[in-house]
Write a protein that holds these residues in place. Structure first.
Motif, PDB file in Angstrom:
ATOM      1  N   GLU A 115     -22.527   3.741   0.476  1.00 26.91           N
ATOM      2  CA  GLU A 115     -22.244   4.855   1.407  1.00 26.91           C
ATOM      3  C   GLU A 115     -20.849   5.427   1.179  1.00 26.91           C
ATOM      4  N   MET A 116     -19.904   4.520   0.898  1.00 23.71           N
ATOM      5  CA  MET A 116     -18.518   4.966   0.677  1.00 23.71           C
ATOM      6  C   MET A 116     -18.450   5.898  -0.527  1.00 23.71           C
ATOM      7  N   LYS A 117     -19.118   5.476  -1.605  1.00 22.95           N
ATOM      8  CA  LYS A 117     -19.097   6.291  -2.827  1.00 22.95           C
ATOM      9  C   LYS A 117     -19.820   7.611  -2.613  1.00 22.95           C
ATOM     10  N   ILE A 164     -18.495   3.234   7.885  1.00 24.87           N
ATOM     11  CA  ILE A 164     -19.057   3.059   6.533  1.00 24.87           C
ATOM     12  C   ILE A 164     -18.858   1.611   6.097  1.00 24.87           C
ATOM     13  N   ASP A 165     -19.966   0.879   6.026  1.00 29.21           N
ATOM     14  CA  ASP A 165     -19.823  -0.554   5.754  1.00 29.21           C
ATOM     15  C   ASP A 165     -20.531  -0.992   4.478  1.00 29.21           C
ATOM     16  N   ILE A 193     -12.115  -1.386  -0.104  1.00 27.27           N
ATOM     17  CA  ILE A 193     -11.969   0.063  -0.349  1.00 27.27           C
ATOM     18  C   ILE A 193     -11.002   0.322  -1.502  1.00 27.27           C
ATOM     19  N   TRP A 203     -17.394   9.941  -0.746  1.00 26.89           N
ATOM     20  CA  TRP A 203     -16.366  10.446  -1.648  1.00 26.89           C
ATOM     21  C   TRP A 203     -16.941  11.498  -2.609  1.00 26.89           C
ATOM     22  N   ALA A 230      -8.236   8.034  -1.128  1.00 22.74           N
ATOM     23  CA  ALA A 230      -9.106   7.021  -0.492  1.00 22.74           C
ATOM     24  C   ALA A 230      -8.360   6.406   0.686  1.00 22.74           C
ATOM     25  N   PRO A 271     -16.211  10.434   8.884  1.00 27.36           N
ATOM     26  CA  PRO A 271     -17.399  10.868   8.137  1.00 27.36           C
ATOM     27  C   PRO A 271     -18.249  11.926   8.842  1.00 27.36           C
ATOM     28  N   PRO A 288     -12.815   6.306   6.854  1.00 25.87           N
ATOM     29  CA  PRO A 288     -14.081   5.639   6.486  1.00 25.87           C
ATOM     30  C   PRO A 288     -14.810   5.000   7.666  1.00 25.87           C
ATOM     31  N   CYS A 335     -15.973  -0.640   9.300  1.00 32.02           N
ATOM     32  CA  CYS A 335     -16.036  -0.163   7.908  1.00 32.02           C
ATOM     33  C   CYS A 335     -15.645  -1.281   6.946  1.00 32.02           C
ATOM     34  N   ALA A 357      -8.272   3.520   3.806  1.00 37.20           N
ATOM     35  CA  ALA A 357      -8.784   2.249   4.348  1.00 37.20           C
ATOM     36  C   ALA A 357      -8.123   2.030   5.701  1.00 37.20           C
TER      37      ALA A 357
END
Ligand SMILES: O=C[C@H](O)COP(=O)(O)O
Length: 244
Positions: A102-104, A97-98, A139, A107, A122, A73, A94, A133, A124
């Protein structure tokens, strides 16, 4: 049909992978982590040379697809704008990123910078605790809800332990089910060895793609590509999957 993705770090490894008939050629610098980007000049060279290489070496085969690792990231923004349109896939790790939010957000921001011809995959990590993460199942679920077409499970820590050392067969089967329900193709990476493919098939775990680096190198993943080992993987993945 199962695809094979092989990670390469420069022009000469790219030539070897094209000549071997690898379906997806992924650019990454293996000495700098799981998903470190190569210099953008290497992407540009590959994009320019691929049509000629393919026409000369293997015109009877489908042209390989190009993929690029863009880092974690904190890394991708420095390089993403230089990714040529000829790359079909881009990946960002990722780590750190937990939360789903935040993940979305990551992306969404990354997708804004990619050209229309490049699809974000994506990613993982099987050793998600070490990567701080979300888990692979979280994910994959989120990727399915977010409309992704492909997802990959890899290992963040490259210490010789494979994805199968971190995730159980039941956990891997669950990833396959999540991907299938969301009509996503899923790829498995993470210090895979050829014999793991046999074990997975016996267990009824059939990813759409295997992604490798270390096992096609002469010593470890930072070493030189071994054309012999590469050919063994190309031949193995081209066999029909054994039905249980
Ligand atoms: O995307 C695939 C990775 O480069 C896999 O690398 P590895 O086989 O060394 O874990």
């Amino acid at each position: 049909m199962t695809d094979l993705l092989v990670s390469v770090r420069d022009d000469s490894e790219f030539d070897i992978a094209v000549a071997a008939g690898v379906a997806i050629i992924d650019f990454k610098e293996p000495s700098r982590g799981a998903l470190a980007a190569v210099e953008p000049a290497i992407w540009q060279s590959a994009a320019k040379r691929l049509p000629h290489l393919h026409a000369n070496d293997a015109p009877h085969r489908t042209r390989p697809l190009l993929s690029a690792a863009l880092g974690e990231p904190e890394d991708w923004q420095a390089v993403i704008r230089r990714l040529p349109d000829a790359f079909q896939f881009a990946k960002i790790g990722p780590s750190g990123i937990d939360t789903a939010r935040e993940m979305k957000r990551l992306w969404g921001e990354a997708a804004l910078h990619l050209g229309a011809t490049t699809e974000l995959v994506a990613v993982a990590y099987a050793d998600f605790e070490a990567a701080h993460c979300l888990s692979p199942a979280e994910i994959f679920q989120l990727a399915g809800q977010s409309g992704f077409r492909r997802c990959l499970v890899d290992t963040f820590t490259k210490d010789g332990r494979s994805t199968t050392d971190h995730l159980s067969y039941a956990g891997l089967r669950e990833l396959g089910e999540i991907a299938s329900q969301a009509s996503m193709r899923w790829a498995m990476a993470g210090s895979l060895r050829l014999e793991i493919v046999d074990d997975l098939e016996t267990q009824g775990i059939l990813p759409d793609c295997y992604a490798v680096r270390g096992d096609v190198c002469q010593h470890d993943r930072a070493g030189n590509l071994s054309p012999l080992r590469l050919q063994q993987w190309v031949d193995r993945v081209s066999l029909p999957s054994r039905k249980r």
